[in-house]
Design an enzyme around this catalytic site. Structure first.
Site, PDB file in Angstrom:
ATOM      1  N   GLY A 136       0.660   5.931   0.653  1.00 15.54           N
ATOM      2  CA  GLY A 136      -0.097   7.090   1.091  1.00 15.54           C
ATOM      3  C   GLY A 136      -0.715   6.970   2.465  1.00 15.54           C
ATOM      4  O   GLY A 136      -1.663   7.670   2.787  1.00 15.54           O
ATOM      5  N   SER A 137      -0.183   6.061   3.302  1.00 15.14           N
ATOM      6  CA  SER A 137      -0.706   5.806   4.652  1.00 15.14           C
ATOM      7  C   SER A 137      -2.114   5.239   4.655  1.00 15.14           C
ATOM      8  O   SER A 137      -2.808   5.268   5.671  1.00 15.14           O
ATOM      9  CB  SER A 137      -0.671   7.081   5.516  1.00 15.14           C
ATOM     10  OG  SER A 137       0.655   7.447   5.787  1.00 15.14           O
TER      11      SER A 137
ATOM     12  N   ARG B 211      10.029   5.573  -5.517  1.00 13.96           N
ATOM     13  CA  ARG B 211       9.342   6.512  -6.415  1.00 13.96           C
ATOM     14  C   ARG B 211       9.619   7.930  -5.945  1.00 13.96           C
ATOM     15  O   ARG B 211      10.233   8.163  -4.912  1.00 13.96           O
ATOM     16  CB  ARG B 211       7.837   6.269  -6.368  1.00 13.96           C
ATOM     17  CG  ARG B 211       7.306   6.264  -4.941  1.00 13.96           C
ATOM     18  CD  ARG B 211       5.831   6.471  -4.822  1.00 13.96           C
ATOM     19  NE  ARG B 211       5.343   6.217  -3.483  1.00 13.96           N
ATOM     20  CZ  ARG B 211       5.409   7.066  -2.467  1.00 13.96           C
ATOM     21  NH1 ARG B 211       5.991   8.245  -2.647  1.00 13.96           N
ATOM     22  NH2 ARG B 211       4.929   6.760  -1.271  1.00 13.96           N
TER      23      ARG B 211
ATOM     24  N   GLY C  27       0.829  -1.197   0.000  1.00 11.69           N
ATOM     25  CA  GLY C  27       0.000   0.000   0.000  1.00 11.69           C
ATOM     26  C   GLY C  27       0.860   1.241   0.000  1.00 11.69           C
ATOM     27  O   GLY C  27       2.092   1.177   0.114  1.00 11.69           O
TER      28      GLY C  27
ATOM     29  N   GLY D 162      -4.897   2.793   5.245  1.00 13.67           N
ATOM     30  CA  GLY D 162      -5.051   1.634   6.104  1.00 13.67           C
ATOM     31  C   GLY D 162      -4.033   1.555   7.222  1.00 13.67           C
ATOM     32  O   GLY D 162      -3.974   0.549   7.931  1.00 13.67           O
TER      33      GLY D 162
END
Length: 440
Positions: free
Chosen positions: A158-159, A281, A156, A161
């Site tokens: 973007g934080s 990235r 995952g 979950g």
């Protein structure tokens, strides 16, 4: 002679998507975006940019479309501003014999459990961690590590979950959320249970094998990890900077990275820097803009140069301090109005004010990067001056949110309606006590 084109797979509508398009145009390239839903990137229509709708999760479909475009254009390079597609980008670049990242290294890095294993094997300091597949596993892993713990999806960004769990009830609650169908998984459901590393947050921005700089950030209130304020460069001593830079380079070697951009997140604990995450990235949000304002290095443009096989230039042009304040709502509901952006823009030293939402938009906080409804960016010769400019500008922006009614379909909120002047509170900096209650 065919037009040179840069293929962009998807794009972040509130982050770097438009920056990649603009960088391509500055370099004389024709940007073409491939997207499952081009309407989500509103800048495409606003700028009259070419976009093609297709299933971007389907590698074969992407290969067919790029082959088709190759009959009309000279495809100079393929890239993306989103981590979720970066391994796919590597595979496309290898298929078409274009410069690109190693897809196997990207896939290993994007699996947070595998990443932890590789870093630990290389002697990199990381939080204690366990992998769990079900609620029973999560409970026992949390007990082994000791509360508080951080629960996060093994794959995952973007934080999404990610949550700090301070007691057994919070562990059970968030486990139910992750495994109960509310969280959208990018892979088979696996939960990483981690020790909560406490300390100030830093992140290293890297291109190739060169550390461009290190930034500091503060988070909003726990239990979520939403950035509230970012500062570049971070106020570090020479020894602290060298320590983080040295660990960063060890991370690159351990994970087989070193092509293109990498962003590495740290907590400076009582034992020194601990690696929270390695992101293969470009950093999202306002980070690239802060680097450009502070050092005169345009990371996105230099990345595009690398993608199309040109020589990049990472030399610093100047030395300033840049800071960003994210505007965060303190409740769910319907946005009645938002304003003050023109006044904030007029403050001397403000580089950018952006609002991502419009009146009548439903606000449903997710506890991740999507909660940000705008930002203010300032730049000056000193940290104190930049922070003062930021504070002055941010207090000029206000909004009103009416909580959803109990009869509505959205999440309920018992919070009373706030006066406009009180609505800027979420955009003010956090105190030091809050800093130790958050994790990246």
């Amino acid at each position: 002679m065919a037009t040179r084109a840069l293929i962009l797979v998807e794009g972040d509508p509130t982050g770097n998507g438009l920056l990649y398009v603009q960088a391509a145009q500055r370099l004389g390239l024709h940007p073409i975006t491939l997207s499952a839903d081009p309407a989500q990137q509103d800048y495409l229509a606003a700028e009259g940019l070419e976009a093609i709708r297709l299933d971007t999760d389907n590698l074969d479909a992407l290969i067919r479309e790029c082959s088709h475009l190759g009959a009309t254009y000279d495809i100079a390079g393929i890239t993306s501003s989103l981590e979720a597609f970066y391994a796919t980008i590597g595979k496309l670049c290898r298929y078409f014999d274009l410069p690109g990242p190693n897809p196997a290294s990207i896939e290993r890095c994007c699996d947070k459990f595998v990443q932890r294993q590789l870093l630990a094997d290389a002697g990199v300091p990381v939080p204690a961690y366990r992998l769990a597949a079900n609620a029973t596993d999560v409970k026992s892993c949390a007990a082994e590590i000791g509360l508080p713990v951080v629960l996060k999806p093994a794959v995952g960004a973007g934080s999404s979950g990610v949550r700090l769990c301070r007691n057994a009830d919070e562990v059970a609650e968030h486990t139910t959320y992750l495994l109960g169908g509310q969280h959208i998984w990018r892979s088979s459901p696996r939960i990483l249970v981690e020790e909560f590393a406490q300390g100030l947050y830093y992140s290293a921005d890297i291109m190739g094998n060169e550390v461009i700089g290190i930034e500091a950030a503060e988070f909003g209130p726990p239990p979520h990890f939403v950035f509230r304020q970012l500062t570049f460069p971070a106020p570090l001593t020479d020894d602290e900077y060298k320590c983080i830079a040295d660990v960063s380079l060890i991370c690159l070697r351990a994970l087989g990275l070193g092509w293109g951009p990498t962003n590495i997140e740290f907590r400076w604990t009582k034992h020194g820097p601990v690696v929270i995450e390695v992101n293969p990235r470009m950093p999202g949000g306002p980070n690239p803009k802060l680097v450009r304002l502070a050092y005169g290095v345009d990371l996105v443009t230099e990345h595009v140069k690398l993608v199309v096989g040109e020589e990049w230039d990472l030399r610093r042009r100047h030395s300033q301090t840049a800071a960003a304040r994210n505007l965060l709502p303190d409740r769910d509901g319907t946005l009645d109005w938002i304003g003050g952006d023109s006044q904030a823009t007029a403050v001397p030293g403000v580089a950018e004010v952006k609002l991502f939402v419009k009146p009548k938009t439903p606000i449903v906080r997710k506890g991740d990067y999507r909660d940000c409804i705008g930002h203010v960016i300032a730049s000056s010769p000193t940290l104190a001056q930049s922070e003062a400019i930021l504070q002055r500008a941010a207090t000029l922006i206000s909004w009103s949110i009416t909580p959803f009614s109990t009869l509505g379909k959205q999440e309920q909120s018992p919070a009373p309606h706030l006066a406009p002047s009180a609505q800027v509170a979420p955009s003010k900096g956090v105190n030091r006590e809050q800093e130790t209650d958050a994790d990246g």
